[in-house]
Motif scaffolding. Structure first.
Motif, PDB file in Angstrom:
ATOM      1  N   PRO A 148       8.442  -7.059  14.044  1.00  0.00           N
ATOM      2  CA  PRO A 148       7.188  -6.462  14.519  1.00  0.00           C
ATOM      3  C   PRO A 148       5.965  -7.242  14.056  1.00  0.00           C
ATOM      4  N   ALA A 149       4.981  -7.360  14.948  1.00  0.00           N
ATOM      5  CA  ALA A 149       3.689  -7.926  14.565  1.00  0.00           C
ATOM      6  C   ALA A 149       2.794  -6.847  13.965  1.00  0.00           C
ATOM      7  N   THR A 150       3.069  -5.596  14.256  1.00  0.00           N
ATOM      8  CA  THR A 150       2.363  -4.491  13.619  1.00  0.00           C
ATOM      9  C   THR A 150       2.648  -4.524  12.120  1.00  0.00           C
ATOM     10  N   THR A 151       1.626  -4.308  11.310  1.00  0.00           N
ATOM     11  CA  THR A 151       1.783  -4.413   9.862  1.00  0.00           C
ATOM     12  C   THR A 151       1.542  -3.078   9.164  1.00  0.00           C
ATOM     13  N   ALA A 152       2.192  -2.927   8.034  1.00  0.00           N
ATOM     14  CA  ALA A 152       2.002  -1.770   7.161  1.00  0.00           C
ATOM     15  C   ALA A 152       1.575  -2.268   5.789  1.00  0.00           C
ATOM     16  N   GLY A 158       0.072   6.193   0.295  1.00  0.00           N
ATOM     17  CA  GLY A 158       0.731   5.966   1.570  1.00  0.00           C
ATOM     18  C   GLY A 158       0.551   4.551   2.086  1.00  0.00           C
ATOM     19  N   TRP A 159       0.421   4.448   3.415  1.00  0.00           N
ATOM     20  CA  TRP A 159       0.393   3.156   4.091  1.00  0.00           C
ATOM     21  C   TRP A 159      -0.668   3.157   5.185  1.00  0.00           C
ATOM     22  N   LEU A 160      -1.244   1.968   5.440  1.00  0.00           N
ATOM     23  CA  LEU A 160      -2.179   1.789   6.545  1.00  0.00           C
ATOM     24  C   LEU A 160      -1.530   0.865   7.572  1.00  0.00           C
ATOM     25  N   PHE A 192       7.697   4.451  10.552  1.00  0.00           N
ATOM     26  CA  PHE A 192       6.699   5.379  10.032  1.00  0.00           C
ATOM     27  C   PHE A 192       6.420   6.483  11.046  1.00  0.00           C
ATOM     28  N   PHE A 193       6.244   7.689  10.547  1.00  0.00           N
ATOM     29  CA  PHE A 193       5.888   8.836  11.376  1.00  0.00           C
ATOM     30  C   PHE A 193       4.358   8.902  11.428  1.00  0.00           C
ATOM     31  N   PRO A 227       1.158   9.087   5.070  1.00  0.00           N
ATOM     32  CA  PRO A 227       1.440   9.440   3.675  1.00  0.00           C
ATOM     33  C   PRO A 227       2.876   9.087   3.303  1.00  0.00           C
ATOM     34  N   ASP A 228       3.111   8.955   2.019  1.00  0.00           N
ATOM     35  CA  ASP A 228       4.432   8.541   1.548  1.00  0.00           C
ATOM     36  C   ASP A 228       5.550   9.455   2.026  1.00  0.00           C
ATOM     37  N   ASP A 229       5.275  10.766   2.127  1.00  0.00           N
ATOM     38  CA  ASP A 229       6.353  11.679   2.517  1.00  0.00           C
ATOM     39  C   ASP A 229       6.635  11.664   4.019  1.00  0.00           C
ATOM     40  N   GLU A 230       5.893  10.838   4.776  1.00  0.00           N
ATOM     41  CA  GLU A 230       6.178  10.698   6.195  1.00  0.00           C
ATOM     42  C   GLU A 230       6.579   9.264   6.555  1.00  0.00           C
TER      43      GLU A 230
END
Length: 410
Positions: A148-152, A158-160, A192-193, A227-230
């Motif tokens: 994926p080119a999409t990044t986290a 959590g994550w952006l 990721f959700f 968020p981390d839980d998702e």
């Protein structure tokens, strides 16, 4: 064998439960068929169809019983989807991606248990929808294996996520979906959700030849927070064996055979009723029309037999599912290519009138073409079947006392 429409027996409906699933899809399809021309012409998303699907409980078809769903088998999923697509292929294909996400997750357990349970209840109680957004401009279909080119990027709590997803079916109506992304600074990828917020933007890019009402626009993530839980999972590429099961792919051929079914019926009705003044009866009495009808029926019966047999075997043999990848791929390849030929034959039977925008065959012809671009692609199927045949033959030849390899022809 249970009676189908008009009292005729339907060999693929084997129980009262299956009859109820089929009947609901047929009832909805009749309504959707009336709306399909307008949505096709406008390229508009069928919110009205999804309101009906929600009201009739169809969105919970594959949700586990423990959360209030119907827990449909693969066979039942195919049964419902094929009949739904007779009314509107766009709606059937779009809702199919939602249904198979839930179906696949029942077996893989790849979502965190609490997240899966919570979302299933949202589906049952409020008609929530989801899809996996994985295709991107630079990588193409995820079935080809691109990163994926999409990044986290890691942030507090959590994550952006940043990136663009294409072919994002259901995007006009989704309030939550899953996204694949590369984890910055590592070789890992993640799933990721994502909830729809101001950081999620839909660009209405879907303007296509066929399947114009699936809402498969681009989805742009501009710092979407997860968020981390998702976080569903982070992986270095090693997949659980259950993830390799491809049974869920049968929703695709079911959809395109449903489109072909609609074209078949329309052509048959036309042949039985159209009687030009140059003939003493309807064109159904002409030998060349009967030949085309017979060819159409041969394609339809062969493809449906393979599709339903594969689904039934998948349900009946849990231990053998991973070995069925070739059969599942072949069912898709056969059904989609048969659907192309069925619609083409239907148009040949009807003749020049089939080209009119007032004739549904024109739309069905465009819609059925999209099946060639749904996974697995024809080249991958054929290459996989060749590799399997060669590997099996090579193994047999190398076994002690096995068959001798054939020498060159003299």
């Amino acid at each position: 064998m249970i009676q189908g429409q008009n009292g005729w027996p339907d060999r693929w409906v084997r129980s009262e439960r299956e009859a109820a699933i089929a009947s609901r899809s047929e009832r909805l399809a009749a309504v959707f068929a009336e709306r399909a021309p307008k949505h096709d012409e406008e390229g508009s998303f069928p919110f009205d169809n999804f309101a009906d699907l929600r009201a009739d409980g169809y969105l919970a078809l594959t949700v586990p019983r423990e959360f209030g769903g119907e827990e449909a088998s693969l066979y039942e999923l195919v049964l419902g989807q094929e009949r739904l697509a007779r009314g509107d292929g766009s709606t059937a294909l779009a809702v199919g991606w939602h249904l198979v996400q839930l179906f696949h997750l029942r077996y893989t357990g790849s979502w965190p248990e609490a997240l899966f349970a919570s979302f299933c209840r949202e589906v049952v109680e409020h008609g929530a929808l989801t899809n996996l957004l994985a295709t991107e401009p630079s990588t193409g279909s995820p079935s080809r294996g691109g990163r994926p080119a999409t990044t986290a990027r890691r942030t507090d709590g959590g994550w952006l996520l940043h990136g663009r997803k294409t072919f994002s079916t259901l995007s006009p109506i989704l309030q939550q979906f899953t996204v694949t992304a590369a984890v910055e600074g590592t070789e890992d990828t993640g799933e990721f959700f994502v909830r729809r917020t101001a950081a999620v933007r839909v660009e209405e890019t879907w303007n296509t030849l066929g399947m114009r009402a699936t809402g498969s626009h681009d989805v742009v993530l501009e710092g979407a927070f997860v968020p981390d839980d998702e976080v569903i999972r982070l992986t270095s590429g090693v997949r659980h064996p259950a993830e390799e099961d491809t049974g869920w792919l049968l929703h695709i051929p079911a959809c395109y055979l449903g489109i072909a079914w609609a074209a078949r019926d329309w052509a048959l009705d036309y042949a039985l009723t159209y009687a030009p003044n140059s003939l003493n009866g309807p064109i159904s009495e002409l030998p060349h029309i009967r030949r085309q009808i017979g060819e159409m029926e041969a394609e339809w019966m062969t493809a449906r037999t393979l599709l339903y047999t594969a689904a039934d075997r998948w349900d009946a043999d849990p231990d053998g599912r991973l070995s069925m990848k070739g059969e599942i791929a072949l069912a898709k390849y056969t059904a989609v290519n048969a659907a192309q030929r069925i619609v083409d034959l239907a148009m040949r039977i009807v003749g020049g009138a089939s080209l009119s925008r007032r004739c549904p065959l024109e739309r069905l012809y465009r819609d059925v073409r999209a099946g060639l671009h749904n996974p697995p692609m024809d080249d991958i199927v054929i290459a996989g079947l060749a590799a399997r045949a060669l590997a099996e033959r090579e193994q047999r030849v190398r076994q002690p006392g096995g068959a001798q390899a054939a020498g060159p022809l003299s």
